[in-house]
Scaffold this active site. Sequence first.
Site, PDB file in Angstrom:
ATOM      1  N   ALA A  11       0.677  -1.107  -0.104  1.00  0.00           N
ATOM      2  CA  ALA A  11      -0.072   0.157  -0.032  1.00  0.00           C
ATOM      3  C   ALA A  11       0.690   1.248   0.039  1.00  0.00           C
ATOM      4  O   ALA A  11       0.237   2.367  -0.105  1.00  0.00           O
ATOM      5  CB  ALA A  11      -0.635  -0.075   1.418  1.00  0.00           C
ATOM      6  N   ASP A 103       7.408  -5.223  -1.694  1.00  0.00           N
ATOM      7  CA  ASP A 103       8.645  -4.639  -2.381  1.00  0.00           C
ATOM      8  C   ASP A 103       9.862  -5.511  -2.236  1.00  0.00           C
ATOM      9  O   ASP A 103      11.084  -4.904  -2.148  1.00  0.00           O
ATOM     10  CB  ASP A 103       8.719  -3.162  -2.176  1.00  0.00           C
ATOM     11  CG  ASP A 103       9.099  -2.756  -0.560  1.00  0.00           C
ATOM     12  OD1 ASP A 103       9.139  -3.875   0.175  1.00  0.00           O
ATOM     13  OD2 ASP A 103       9.429  -1.687  -0.012  1.00  0.00           O
ATOM     14  N   LYS A 351       5.734  -8.261 -41.206  1.00  0.00           N
ATOM     15  CA  LYS A 351       4.991  -7.787 -40.171  1.00  0.00           C
ATOM     16  C   LYS A 351       3.629  -8.381 -40.725  1.00  0.00           C
ATOM     17  O   LYS A 351       3.080  -8.377 -41.800  1.00  0.00           O
ATOM     18  CB  LYS A 351       4.660  -6.233 -40.322  1.00  0.00           C
ATOM     19  CG  LYS A 351       3.775  -5.724 -39.250  1.00  0.00           C
ATOM     20  CD  LYS A 351       2.527  -5.568 -39.613  1.00  0.00           C
ATOM     21  CE  LYS A 351       2.080  -4.633 -40.794  1.00  0.00           C
ATOM     22  NZ  LYS A 351       0.640  -4.378 -41.000  1.00  0.00           N
ATOM     23  N   HIS A 363      17.483 -10.126 -48.599  1.00  0.00           N
ATOM     24  CA  HIS A 363      17.887  -8.900 -47.864  1.00  0.00           C
ATOM     25  C   HIS A 363      17.275  -7.978 -48.545  1.00  0.00           C
ATOM     26  O   HIS A 363      16.587  -7.885 -49.806  1.00  0.00           O
ATOM     27  CB  HIS A 363      19.511  -8.687 -48.578  1.00  0.00           C
ATOM     28  CG  HIS A 363      20.024  -9.318 -49.892  1.00  0.00           C
ATOM     29  ND1 HIS A 363      21.186 -10.240 -50.040  1.00  0.00           N
ATOM     30  CD2 HIS A 363      19.237  -9.609 -51.049  1.00  0.00           C
ATOM     31  CE1 HIS A 363      21.255 -10.760 -51.185  1.00  0.00           C
ATOM     32  NE2 HIS A 363      20.016 -10.380 -51.849  1.00  0.00           N
ATOM     33  N   TYR A 387      -0.309  -0.655 -47.999  1.00  0.00           N
ATOM     34  CA  TYR A 387      -1.007   0.439 -47.353  1.00  0.00           C
ATOM     35  C   TYR A 387      -1.127   1.486 -48.588  1.00  0.00           C
ATOM     36  O   TYR A 387      -0.207   1.894 -48.992  1.00  0.00           O
ATOM     37  CB  TYR A 387      -0.073   0.787 -46.016  1.00  0.00           C
ATOM     38  CG  TYR A 387      -0.823   2.117 -45.350  1.00  0.00           C
ATOM     39  CD1 TYR A 387      -2.255   1.857 -44.743  1.00  0.00           C
ATOM     40  CD2 TYR A 387      -0.196   3.389 -45.032  1.00  0.00           C
ATOM     41  CE1 TYR A 387      -2.780   2.852 -44.259  1.00  0.00           C
ATOM     42  CE2 TYR A 387      -0.892   4.323 -44.250  1.00  0.00           C
ATOM     43  CZ  TYR A 387      -2.094   4.143 -43.906  1.00  0.00           C
ATOM     44  OH  TYR A 387      -2.733   4.993 -43.205  1.00  0.00           O
TER      45      TYR A 387
END
EC number: 2.7.7.23
Length: 457
Positions: A11, A103, A351, A363, A387
């Site tokens: 806390a 902690d 991607k 490459h 895109y």
Amino acid sequence: MSKRYAVVLAAGQGTRMKSKLYKVLHPVCGKPMVEHVVDQISTLNVDKVVTIVGHGAEKVQEHLAGKSEFVKQDEQLGTAHAVLQAKAELAGKDGVTLVVCGDTPLIEASTMEALLKYHHEKRAKATILTTVIEDPTGYGRIIRDDLGIVEKIVEHKDATEKEQRISEINTGTYCFDNKALFEALENVSNDNVQGEYYLPDVIKILKDSDEVVAAYRMESFEESLGVNDRIALAEASKLMQRRINENHMRNGVTLVNPESTYIDIDVKIGQDTVIEPGVMLRGKTVIGDDCVVTSGSEIVNSVIGERVHVRTSSIFESKVGDDVQIGPYAHLRPESDIHDHVKIGNYVETKKAVVGEGTKLPHFIYMGDAEIGKNVNVGCGSIAVNYDGKNKAKTIIGDNVFVGCNSNLIAPVKVGDRAFIAAGSTITKDVPEDALGIARAKQDNKLGYAKHLNHSK
């Protein structure tokens, strides 16, 4: 075996961290400090874990969802007051209760199990986890009588000169008889300079009632290291990293220079894999047997097969099959799925791309939102143009296709099996199976014209 409970103190605001992030959520080797603590406790067959939250309560609950119950301490009035907040959850129950600080990310289950066992053996109402350090400045001292029996805990500021020379300290972790704990908490006073309720006062209350109070001394101070600032956070991370890396090496992984290799706690690595210096393995990454990951590589939340060679490349949230060559300087962005025996060469970026078995992307290639078949060769400088400035579209390339150098595939587009794309083409229409796709301007040689351009001396 008696019931086991645990209270995790989480806390405190952590002002010394000087951070917008709640203290116990600062990560140590890929996991928030408090989650390290709760995960260790969860291996102890504990019947209930109660985490005391305050500042940033909602974020803590998100990270520990399903691992703990939660009680909020609206005002931070000391450690005894924090434990007392669990009264509705635990008071009156038979059993023992661990109290652990959120902690202290280095605390290990084996140490807490030993504490529980010692507490049971001594038939104690409270057992303090202690350790010995060279410089105990700032820590509460464990005061024992001539027979070694615990008399009290004395805070550093209240200790006499003789008591300050004692090197056995209170780590802040305890085991209590649960009923005795909550009965004693009701009698803790805040009659001190800070006006707070302190958990060590429970020890005094139990001793004054002639109850048995024991102390279990652990060997290593590092487990009790509390993180209150960025310096301690760095130290905890360093110690945790050493522990993680040594565990991998014991299990058959070669870390060429473990001191310069960063591996998160949930990463899994197969035998006979070699990790070179300067590598970062993050999140829940899994790497198979007999792989090599060279310096400068970063792999995050990805699954890597066996006999994969990653050379100075970045892989994020992707899947890589067996016998794959990656890099140097390749970038696999999220949702890349690289099948077996693929070559991803230098300066290749993928991607949301599926790359079929045996395919070569040697490459300077970008393949985004693409599905590429088996045994495809994609020439240097080729791009899946996915895109249009507003929407993303998909490129599909069949099996055994040859894509010549410097080709642009304008999505949405499909190239059939065994097709051939001529170098320099900009493909805007589907290419059928076994077809040659060529889309470039016809070359026109102007004989003798070059001498008018003054391009040579």
